[in-house]
Design an enzyme around this catalytic site. Structure first.
Site, PDB file in Angstrom:
ATOM      1  N   SER A  15      31.305 -34.747  10.116  1.00 25.25           N
ATOM      2  CA  SER A  15      31.023 -33.473   9.480  1.00 25.25           C
ATOM      3  C   SER A  15      31.046 -32.415  10.584  1.00 25.25           C
ATOM      4  O   SER A  15      31.836 -32.541  11.531  1.00 25.25           O
ATOM      5  CB  SER A  15      29.676 -33.579   8.759  1.00 25.25           C
ATOM      6  OG  SER A  15      29.463 -32.483   7.925  1.00 25.25           O
ATOM      7  N   HIS A  42      34.202 -33.880   6.287  1.00 22.81           N
ATOM      8  CA  HIS A  42      33.738 -32.793   5.420  1.00 22.81           C
ATOM      9  C   HIS A  42      34.423 -31.501   5.836  1.00 22.81           C
ATOM     10  O   HIS A  42      34.509 -31.193   7.016  1.00 22.81           O
ATOM     11  CB  HIS A  42      32.231 -32.579   5.582  1.00 22.81           C
ATOM     12  CG  HIS A  42      31.409 -33.748   5.181  1.00 22.81           C
ATOM     13  ND1 HIS A  42      30.100 -33.881   5.544  1.00 22.81           N
ATOM     14  CD2 HIS A  42      31.712 -34.841   4.443  1.00 22.81           C
ATOM     15  CE1 HIS A  42      29.623 -35.010   5.050  1.00 22.81           C
ATOM     16  NE2 HIS A  42      30.583 -35.616   4.383  1.00 22.81           N
ATOM     17  N   ASP A 135      25.053 -37.574   5.231  1.00 17.92           N
ATOM     18  CA  ASP A 135      26.055 -38.493   4.707  1.00 17.92           C
ATOM     19  C   ASP A 135      26.307 -39.615   5.725  1.00 17.92           C
ATOM     20  O   ASP A 135      26.179 -39.408   6.924  1.00 17.92           O
ATOM     21  CB  ASP A 135      27.352 -37.708   4.444  1.00 17.92           C
ATOM     22  CG  ASP A 135      28.251 -38.382   3.413  1.00 17.92           C
ATOM     23  OD1 ASP A 135      27.780 -39.284   2.716  1.00 17.92           O
ATOM     24  OD2 ASP A 135      29.420 -37.963   3.314  1.00 17.92           O
TER      25      ASP A 135
END
Ligand code: SAM
Lengths: 190, 272
Positions: A15, A42, A135
């Protein structure tokens, strides 16, 4: 405990702050690896596939943004498309999914890891990189439970330490890697 | 703790659903099916496969939730704006040559895609001679689609999509906001026909110049995808158009050789 080198699929999840790391280790990867790589990153929606193009500019491995039901080949870097979750079927093809975001993310790392664990078992490996999000932790647990290999970027070496630190709080990885160690480790899986 | 339903249990469950309710999910993509079934257990706080099965067989209200969860209804207006832009520039001029334009939205979910299409048709002065057939497996979503009422929150994003898709007006002129909802103008819905239709088991019901089936077949395995593509092929006018989702393709399917792709978009035109 050393696991045999039987990796067939390596998932790299990241991310915020992870792209920098990827661009650093990607050029150093060998091109004769015996596994596929799935990148779940992401990002804002990206209709133009700019991420795949950027990654392709840094490696001689083939980089492809996934299309639904595409059969998985070794030594290809697959990129999860923006706005889709990526699942792996037991016949080793990809299925895409537009269902709810998970951890505010689609693609979600957890979603891919759970299905990779299911499809590949001990032949799965997963590397979790930098991020400001939660996540990946649940997914890494699934990889571990099914006998796969868990790798985490050393939080102090990550652009944003939160995501790898969260994972580290709950899982003991097979390897904890600083950014400059990642390429060599991945090459050793081949 | 989340339960993980096993593959054999899923098989059993799908057989039950088929016997008792007539829905056939056996050719859906297994990985996603499994994930959705686990999610149903989580949402309904079911602690074991046995509990899930009991609920499914004994609670008559449960099946509609189950189907709705399994068949992912997430949708947007003007999803992938460049798709709609290409429809407008490449497909509409050809549609304009027909006296009556028939369009089929297969797997329309709650209708956002259908209203998007109606807006663009209206701006191209084609809506008056069009009929938009909007179908979905789930009767719940079709009923919601027919109302033309949508949540207010995503309208800002839809308005950006609309502009990117080549929209010519103020997006907000098409709806009236009320509390946290918006109601779309009846001008748009007048030309829509809503009905349930199951792509697994129902056949062709008309001939269309344009069929859209976006982000529906990603939930099917290859066998079912091919079967559904053949259904579309049979339902398309010679020289008709087929539009799919951004990461879907007709490549490697049995209908591929009869179609030509338009501008690298997910739009194909039948050759005859
Ligand atoms: C993710 S939505 C896609 C909505 C819209 N086309 C879009 O791209 O935004 C998928 C829809 O396909 C429908 N669906 C799933 N299986 C179906 C089937 N066998 N027949 C008809 N519709 C189906 C679901 O009910 C759901 O509404």
């Amino acid at each position: 405990m050393e696991k045999e080198n039987l990796t067939r699929m390596l998932v790299i999840g990241g991310s915020a702050g992870s792209l920098e790391a990827m661009l650093q280790f990607l050029p150093e990867l060998k091109t004769d690896i015996h596994f596929a790589i799935l990148i779940v990153l992401h990002r804002k929606s990206d209709a133009e596939s700019t991420l795949s193009n950027l990654l392709q500019s840094r490696t001689s491995l083939t980089v492809r943004e996934i299309e639904d039901k595409e059969a998985i080949q070794t030594a290809v870097v697959y990129v999860a498309p923006a706005n889709y979750h990526v699942l792996v079927e037991k016949d080793l093809s990809f299925s895409l999914d537009v269902s709810e975001k998970i951890n505010y993310s689609r693609p979600s790392i957890d979603v891919s890891l759970a299905s990779v664990a299911d499809a590949y078992g001990v032949a799965a490996a997963a590397l979790l990189l930098s991020g400001a999000n939660n996540d990946g932790t649940e997914g890494l647990k699934r990889i571990k439970e099914s006998g796969g290999r868990v790798l985490i970027q050393l939080p102090s070496s990550a652009g944003v330490s939160y995501m790898p630190q969260q994972a580290l709080n709950e899982i003991s990885p097979d390897a904890l890697l600083s950014t400059h160690e990642i390429a060599a480790y991945i090459n050793s899986l081949a | 703790m989340e339960i993980q339903v096993r593959d054999e249990e899923i098989e059993m469950l799908l057989a039950d659903v088929m016997d008792q309710y007539g829905y056939d999910f056996t050719d859906y993509a297994p990985a996603s099916l499994k994930r959705r079934i686990n999610r149903v257990c989580l949402l309904h706080n079911l602690k074991s496969f046995a509990e899930l099965r009991w609920q499914l067989l004994n609670d008559p209200g449960f099946i509609s939730h189950f189907v709705e969860e399994l068949t992912v209804n997430v949708t947007e207006m003007f999803r992938d704006p460049s798709f709609f832009k290409t429809l407008r520039s490449e497909v509409f001029p050809i549609l304009a040559t027909y006296p009556l334009i028939r369009i089929w939205h297969a797997g329309c979910s709650t209708g956002e895609e259908v209203y998007s299409m109606a807006i663009l048709l209206k701006e191209a002065s084609l809506l008056h001679k069009s009929i938009l057939y909007a179908t979905d497996l789930s009767s719940d979503v079709v009923q919601r689609a027919a109302l033309g009422i949508f949540p207010l929150a995503p309208m800002k994003e839809y308005s950006e999509n609309y502009i990117e898709a080549g929209g010519e007006h103020e997006f907000s002129k098409y709806y009236v906001a009320k509390y946290d909802r918006v109601i779309f103008s009846e001008d748009l819905s007048q030309k829509m026909v809503f009905s349930t239709h199951n792509l697994v088991s129902d056949g062709s019901f008309n001939e269309f110049q344009l069929i859209l089936c976006r982000n529906v077949m990603i939930y099917f395995n290859k066998t079912l995808q091919d079967k559904v593509l053949r259904l579309f092929d049979q339902s398309l006018h010679p020289l008709g158009f087929l539009g799919l989702g951004n990461k879907e393709t007709i490549r490697f399917s049995s209908i591929e050789h009869r179609y030509r792709q338009i501008n690298r978009e997910k739009i194909w035109r039948k050759k005859t």
